[in-house]
Design an enzyme around this catalytic site. Structure first.
Site, short mmCIF file in Angstrom:
data_model
loop_
_atom_site.label_atom_id
_atom_site.label_comp_id
_atom_site.label_asym_id
_atom_site.label_seq_id
_atom_site.Cartn_x
_atom_site.Cartn_y
_atom_site.Cartn_z
N GLU A 1 0.84 -1.21 0.00
CA GLU A 1 0.00 0.00 0.00
C GLU A 1 0.87 1.25 0.00
OE1 GLU A 1 -2.99 -0.39 -0.72
OE2 GLU A 1 -3.67 -2.29 0.12
N GLY B 1 -10.72 -1.32 1.66
CA GLY B 1 -11.42 -2.37 0.93
C GLY B 1 -10.55 -2.89 -0.19
N TYR C 1 -13.37 -1.89 -4.83
CA TYR C 1 -12.75 -1.26 -5.99
C TYR C 1 -12.79 -2.20 -7.19
CZ TYR C 1 -11.10 2.22 -2.72
OH TYR C 1 -11.04 3.20 -1.77
#
Length: 154
Positions: A50, A135, A140
């Site tokens: 991330e 999420g 997405y």
């Protein structure tokens, strides 16, 4: 904001493989954290998931990890948000990375997916709101540029 859908302090793949992870936030000085960890037990590599959520300063710190501590850093993340805007960390990584490798994702039409849309509960693409919402595949949808543009047009 911490993604704790699986377990805090763990990194978990979509197929269920997990490992212990070190947590940090936007206020942490990564060069200091990594240097301290490396002194207690030598590190062979740093993996960042991330990475789009890194700050510009943290990306600069990671470049120091490579250049000064000689520890390779592999950072994984997406370039843009659901509005087609670069994340701060992605922008800095695009500028400062030694090597970029694009992992291929496919749009529902079969073309290369380079964008994401965030559908609401009714399946309608969200056009406004917070840049970050926790999420994965449930929140997405990876799409090609053509389908992204079609989805966000009024």
């Amino acid at each position: 904001m911490i993604d704790d859908r699986f377990e805090t302090g763990q990194i978990t793949s979509r197929i269920g493989i997990s490992a212990t992870a070190s947590l940090f936030d936007n206020n942490n000085d990564l060069i200091t954290l990594i240097k301290d960890d490396d002194q207690s037990k030598p590190l062979n590599c740093i993996l960042i998931d991330e990475a789009q959520f890194l700050t510009k300063e943290q990306v600069f710190d990671l470049s120091d990890v490579v250049d000064k501590l000689h520890i390779p850093v592999l950072a994984f993340g997406i370039r843009t948000d659901f509005q087609g805007e670069l994340f701060e960390g992605s922008k800095a990584l695009l500028a400062w990375s030694d090597k970029l490798i694009e992992l291929k994702t496919v749009c529902y039409c079969g073309s290369k997916a380079t964008m994401v849309i965030r559908p609401n509960a009714q399946g309608i693409p969200v056009k406004e709101g917070a840049q970050v919402e926790i999420g994965g595949n449930d929140r997405y949808l990876s799409v090609c540029r053509k389908h992204f543009k079609e989805a966000v047009r009024d």
